[in-house]
Scaffold this motif. Structure first.
Motif, mmCIF file in Angstrom:
data_model
loop_
_atom_site.group_PDB
_atom_site.id
_atom_site.type_symbol
_atom_site.label_atom_id
_atom_site.label_comp_id
_atom_site.label_asym_id
_atom_site.label_seq_id
_atom_site.Cartn_x
_atom_site.Cartn_y
_atom_site.Cartn_z
ATOM 1 N N ALA A 61 0.814 -1.242 -0.008
ATOM 2 C CA ALA A 61 -0.077 -0.067 -0.062
ATOM 3 C C ALA A 61 0.788 1.243 0.046
ATOM 4 C CB ALA A 61 -0.880 0.027 1.356
ATOM 5 N N SER A 62 1.986 1.097 0.496
ATOM 6 C CA SER A 62 3.059 2.311 0.504
ATOM 7 C C SER A 62 3.342 2.773 -0.663
ATOM 8 C CB SER A 62 3.976 2.182 1.633
ATOM 9 O OG SER A 62 4.890 1.067 1.223
ATOM 10 N N SER A 63 3.510 1.806 -1.697
ATOM 11 C CA SER A 63 4.140 2.089 -2.934
ATOM 12 C C SER A 63 3.149 2.619 -4.003
ATOM 13 C CB SER A 63 4.909 0.972 -3.431
ATOM 14 O OG SER A 63 3.936 -0.032 -3.761
ATOM 15 N N VAL A 64 1.924 2.735 -3.473
ATOM 16 C CA VAL A 64 1.005 3.472 -4.596
ATOM 17 C C VAL A 64 0.155 4.521 -3.884
ATOM 18 C CG1 VAL A 64 0.787 1.226 -6.124
ATOM 19 C CG2 VAL A 64 -0.644 1.462 -4.038
ATOM 20 N N ARG A 65 -0.189 5.416 -4.744
ATOM 21 C CA ARG A 65 -1.277 6.205 -4.184
ATOM 22 C C ARG A 65 -2.571 6.306 -4.918
ATOM 23 N NH1 ARG A 65 -1.335 11.001 -7.917
ATOM 24 N NH2 ARG A 65 0.563 10.753 -9.206
ATOM 25 N N GLU A 66 -3.650 6.436 -4.087
ATOM 26 C CA GLU A 66 -5.039 6.380 -4.974
ATOM 27 C C GLU A 66 -4.971 7.498 -6.185
ATOM 28 O OE1 GLU A 66 -9.677 6.510 -3.986
ATOM 29 O OE2 GLU A 66 -8.429 6.484 -2.522
ATOM 30 N N ARG A 67 -5.874 7.174 -7.185
ATOM 31 C CA ARG A 67 -5.917 8.153 -8.275
ATOM 32 C C ARG A 67 -6.727 9.394 -7.904
ATOM 33 N NH1 ARG A 67 -8.212 6.069 -14.017
ATOM 34 N NH2 ARG A 67 -10.112 5.841 -13.217
ATOM 35 N N GLU A 68 -6.269 10.622 -8.184
ATOM 36 C CA GLU A 68 -6.656 11.744 -7.735
ATOM 37 C C GLU A 68 -7.692 12.564 -8.528
ATOM 38 O OE1 GLU A 68 -3.083 14.717 -8.021
ATOM 39 O OE2 GLU A 68 -2.942 12.790 -6.720
ATOM 40 N N ALA A 69 -8.669 13.141 -7.781
ATOM 41 C CA ALA A 69 -9.583 14.120 -8.563
ATOM 42 C C ALA A 69 -8.970 15.038 -9.300
ATOM 43 C CB ALA A 69 -10.672 14.547 -7.666
ATOM 44 N N ILE A 70 -9.493 15.432 -10.405
ATOM 45 C CA ILE A 70 -8.805 16.592 -11.195
ATOM 46 C C ILE A 70 -9.470 17.763 -10.916
ATOM 47 C CG2 ILE A 70 -8.493 17.562 -13.711
ATOM 48 C CD1 ILE A 70 -7.975 14.701 -14.411
ATOM 49 N N ARG A 71 -8.744 19.021 -10.513
ATOM 50 C CA ARG A 71 -9.596 20.174 -10.189
ATOM 51 C C ARG A 71 -10.201 20.781 -11.536
ATOM 52 N NH1 ARG A 71 -5.468 23.702 -8.122
ATOM 53 N NH2 ARG A 71 -6.955 25.396 -9.006
ATOM 54 N N ILE A 72 -11.279 21.320 -11.315
ATOM 55 C CA ILE A 72 -12.153 21.867 -12.446
ATOM 56 C C ILE A 72 -11.608 23.376 -12.645
ATOM 57 C CG2 ILE A 72 -14.282 22.866 -12.979
ATOM 58 C CD1 ILE A 72 -15.507 20.578 -11.061
ATOM 59 N N ASP A 73 -11.058 23.537 -13.712
ATOM 60 C CA ASP A 73 -10.116 24.327 -14.134
ATOM 61 C C ASP A 73 -10.322 24.880 -15.426
ATOM 62 O OD1 ASP A 73 -7.994 26.220 -14.703
ATOM 63 O OD2 ASP A 73 -6.524 24.887 -13.584
ATOM 64 N N PRO A 74 -10.922 26.116 -15.705
ATOM 65 C CA PRO A 74 -11.173 26.774 -17.014
ATOM 66 C C PRO A 74 -9.911 26.578 -17.749
ATOM 67 C CG PRO A 74 -11.528 28.403 -15.571
ATOM 68 C CD PRO A 74 -11.386 27.127 -14.747
ATOM 69 N N LYS A 75 -8.657 26.549 -17.374
ATOM 70 C CA LYS A 75 -7.425 26.869 -17.964
ATOM 71 C C LYS A 75 -7.143 25.474 -18.780
ATOM 72 C CE LYS A 75 -5.206 30.177 -14.892
ATOM 73 N NZ LYS A 75 -5.692 29.710 -13.779
ATOM 74 N N LEU A 76 -7.840 24.353 -18.329
ATOM 75 C CA LEU A 76 -7.574 22.899 -18.820
ATOM 76 C C LEU A 76 -7.970 23.046 -20.235
ATOM 77 C CD1 LEU A 76 -6.153 21.048 -17.068
ATOM 78 C CD2 LEU A 76 -8.565 19.963 -16.672
ATOM 79 N N SER A 77 -7.104 22.712 -21.160
ATOM 80 C CA SER A 77 -7.292 22.593 -22.694
ATOM 81 C C SER A 77 -6.963 21.355 -23.304
ATOM 82 C CB SER A 77 -6.731 23.811 -23.155
ATOM 83 O OG SER A 77 -7.055 23.924 -24.895
ATOM 84 N N LEU A 78 -7.836 21.115 -24.169
ATOM 85 C CA LEU A 78 -7.372 19.751 -24.852
ATOM 86 C C LEU A 78 -6.542 20.158 -26.309
ATOM 87 C CD1 LEU A 78 -10.845 18.083 -25.401
ATOM 88 C CD2 LEU A 78 -8.972 17.253 -24.243
ATOM 89 N N MET A 79 -6.686 21.674 -26.416
ATOM 90 C CA MET A 79 -5.767 22.271 -27.403
ATOM 91 C C MET A 79 -4.940 23.472 -27.161
ATOM 92 S SD MET A 79 -8.532 22.096 -30.571
ATOM 93 C CE MET A 79 -9.528 23.448 -30.177
ATOM 94 N N PRO A 80 -4.114 23.183 -26.101
ATOM 95 C CA PRO A 80 -3.068 24.281 -25.744
ATOM 96 C C PRO A 80 -2.418 24.952 -26.637
ATOM 97 C CG PRO A 80 -2.179 22.202 -24.828
ATOM 98 C CD PRO A 80 -3.516 21.700 -25.702
ATOM 99 N N TRP A 81 -2.266 24.169 -27.852
ATOM 100 C CA TRP A 81 -1.453 25.073 -28.967
ATOM 101 C C TRP A 81 -2.330 25.733 -29.941
ATOM 102 C CZ3 TRP A 81 -4.647 22.403 -32.100
ATOM 103 C CH2 TRP A 81 -5.231 21.107 -31.667
ATOM 104 N N PHE A 82 -3.551 26.070 -29.463
ATOM 105 C CA PHE A 82 -4.709 26.701 -30.250
ATOM 106 C C PHE A 82 -4.895 28.054 -29.796
ATOM 107 C CE2 PHE A 82 -8.937 28.201 -31.647
ATOM 108 C CZ PHE A 82 -8.707 28.059 -32.994
ATOM 109 N N HIS A 83 -4.326 29.204 -30.555
ATOM 110 C CA HIS A 83 -4.112 30.576 -30.136
ATOM 111 C C HIS A 83 -5.388 31.356 -30.519
ATOM 112 C CE1 HIS A 83 -0.049 30.357 -28.319
ATOM 113 N NE2 HIS A 83 0.044 29.270 -28.838
ATOM 114 N N GLY A 84 -6.330 30.710 -31.385
ATOM 115 C CA GLY A 84 -7.445 31.516 -31.856
ATOM 116 C C GLY A 84 -7.091 32.657 -32.680
ATOM 117 N N LYS A 85 -8.029 33.687 -33.047
ATOM 118 C CA LYS A 85 -7.473 34.656 -33.948
ATOM 119 C C LYS A 85 -6.307 35.694 -33.560
ATOM 120 C CE LYS A 85 -11.470 36.188 -36.433
ATOM 121 N NZ LYS A 85 -12.628 35.678 -36.267
ATOM 122 N N ILE A 86 -5.206 35.324 -34.048
ATOM 123 C CA ILE A 86 -3.962 36.127 -34.082
ATOM 124 C C ILE A 86 -3.331 36.038 -35.478
ATOM 125 C CG2 ILE A 86 -3.397 35.652 -31.755
ATOM 126 C CD1 ILE A 86 -1.260 33.557 -32.830
#
Length: 447
Positions: A61-86
């Motif tokens: 048990a000491s060598s593993v940790r439980e999978r954690e919840a992901i913070r709900i974060d508007p900055k989270l992007s599936l396309m971080p490389w997308f810069h919109g209209k530039i």
């Protein structure tokens, strides 16, 4: 220091390498995901299954940790490389100092609706126009893609018609890569281990497929549209936070050709169809009360987490092989309800204050739960039969409430009506409803 007891099915992440296992032990590397199978014989040990290799063995048990919840974060992007209209010049500025394979994607200013892939190669920035035609994207017309995510994935593995393989995304300022966060949290699954089967349902965004992930039956939503996939990321982060026996469980996410959301498989489909196809001859009143109780337990848990579902209806309740009802589709579930986003609210299920002032709360969920009870005890009929949506809104506002379904126990109808109090403050909490349904179950069970 008390070690938390992990239930079978808990997903854990390895905290270190363990590559020289003793007999009966499991071999793993740091970051690998393991599923707890059961307690080990000795204290602090578990039997676990390796999510990639499928091997089983003992882990400490000491060598593993439980999978954690992901913070709900508007900055989270599936396309971080997308810069919109530039502009093209802005893109060149952003890609300094240039290194081969550094890239970003922008919207085309000259050709609205198209995109531009900007790539560094030999100290230059090369701009490739991405043409949008017949719902597909293409650079060279030899190969087309459903969406940008798909296209970037392809060119990160294949040079194709461009100058070099894409190797380093230039992130838009302020964004975080959803892929990295999901991977760190242990929620990213491997496409190669997923076997897809037949379609089992149709959502507004696309099909829901049956599948198998490492020997386990799963349900899979595949969302191909970039914008929708980004919106569903919020649903997914909500699902990483909640775990309860009456909520459909998220197993993980795959980023490949859009977004795949992988959940546990519910063999008996949604509750409306389940009730309609079996009817009174198969499903007893005791079964109905049990379904109502199951849903109430799931909702009480959401209420305790201050999560509002917003789309509670029998179509969004799924039934497992062993007849347990579970709440699904947190598609509209939001933590922050101050934002006025006029998602298409389902009129017949939505509380008057939610329709008029967009006031969504656990109490508006309780109103919807009353409608759900009516659906359950009418064996899946559509609420407010023969009434138009306009009539429903006007009549309910004037105090009209549906009559009791045929043969519905009077005490259950009293509960329904308590959910439909015009003043949200007078409606019971899910906790209160659960206590009342517990009594109903005991009475029905002793009949």
């Amino acid at each position: 220091f008390l070690q938390k007891v992990w239930a079978p099915g808990t997903q854990c992440i390895a905290k270190c390498d363990h590559t020289k296992p003793k007999k009966q032990e499991l071999s793993f590397r740091k970051g690998d995901i393991l599923t707890i199978v059961c307690d080990g014989e000795s204290k602090g040990a578990y039997k676990a299954k390796h999510n990639k290799t499928g091997e089983e063995g003992l882990v400490s048990a000491s060598s593993v940790r439980e999978r954690e919840a992901i913070r709900i974060d508007p900055k989270l992007s599936l396309m971080p490389w997308f810069h919109g209209k530039i502009s093209g010049q802005d893109a060149v500025q952003l890609l300094q100092p240039p290194e081969d394979g550094l890239f970003l994607v922008r919207e085309s200013i000259r050709h609205p609706g198209d995109y531009v892939l900007c790539v560094c190669f030999q100290k230059e920035v090369i701009h490739y126009r991405v043409i949008y035609q017949e719902n597909q994207l293409t650079i060279d017309e030899a190969i087309s893609f459903h969406n940008l995510i798909d296209m970037i994935e392809y060119y990160m593995k294949n040079k194709g018609a461009i100058c070099t393989i894409l190797s380093k995304p230039k992130r838009k300022a302020g964004t975080k890569s959803a892929e990295e966060e999901l991977s760190k949290g242990g929620w990213l699954l491997d496409m190669h281990l997923l076997k897809l089967g037949d379609a089992i349902g149709e959502g507004e965004f696309g099909a829901v497929l049956q599948g198998e992930y490492m020997g386990q039956k799963v349900a899979v939503k595949n969302i191909k549209c970039d914008v929708t996939a980004q919106a569903f990321l919020a649903e997914t982060t909500v699902m990483t936070k909640v775990q309860h026996k009456n909520l459909v469980r998220l197993l993980g996410v795959i980023l490949n050709n859009g977004l795949y959301i992988v959940t546990e498989f519910m063999a008996k489909g949604n509750l409306v169809n389940h009730l309609r196809t079996r009817g009174r001859s198969v499903i007893t009143v005791h079964h109905l009360i049990q379904f109502a109780f199951d849903v109430c337990e799931g909702m009480e848990y959401l209420e305790s987490k201050k999560l509002v579902h917003r789309d509670l209806a029998a179509r969004n309740i799924l039934v497992s092989e062993d007849n347990v009802a579970k709440v699904s589709d947190f598609g509209l579930a939001k933590v922050d309800l101050k934002k006025n986003d006029n998602a298409k609210l389902p009129v017949k299920w939505t509380a008057p204050e939610a329709l008029k002032q967009n006031k969504l709360s656990n109490k508006s969920d309780v109103w919807s739960y009353g409608i759900l009870l009516w659906e359950i005890f009418s064996y899946g009929r559509t609420p407010y039969p023969k009434m138009s949506l306009k009539d429903v809104t006007e009549q309910v506002e004037k105090g009209y409430r549906m009559a009791s379904p045929e043969e519905c126990p009077p005490s259950i109808y009293v509960l329904m009506k308590s959910c439909w109090e015009a003043d949200p403050g007078k409606r019971p909490s899910f906790k209160k409803l659960k206590e009342k349904l517990e009594k109903e179950l005991r009475t029905a069970g002793s009949l």
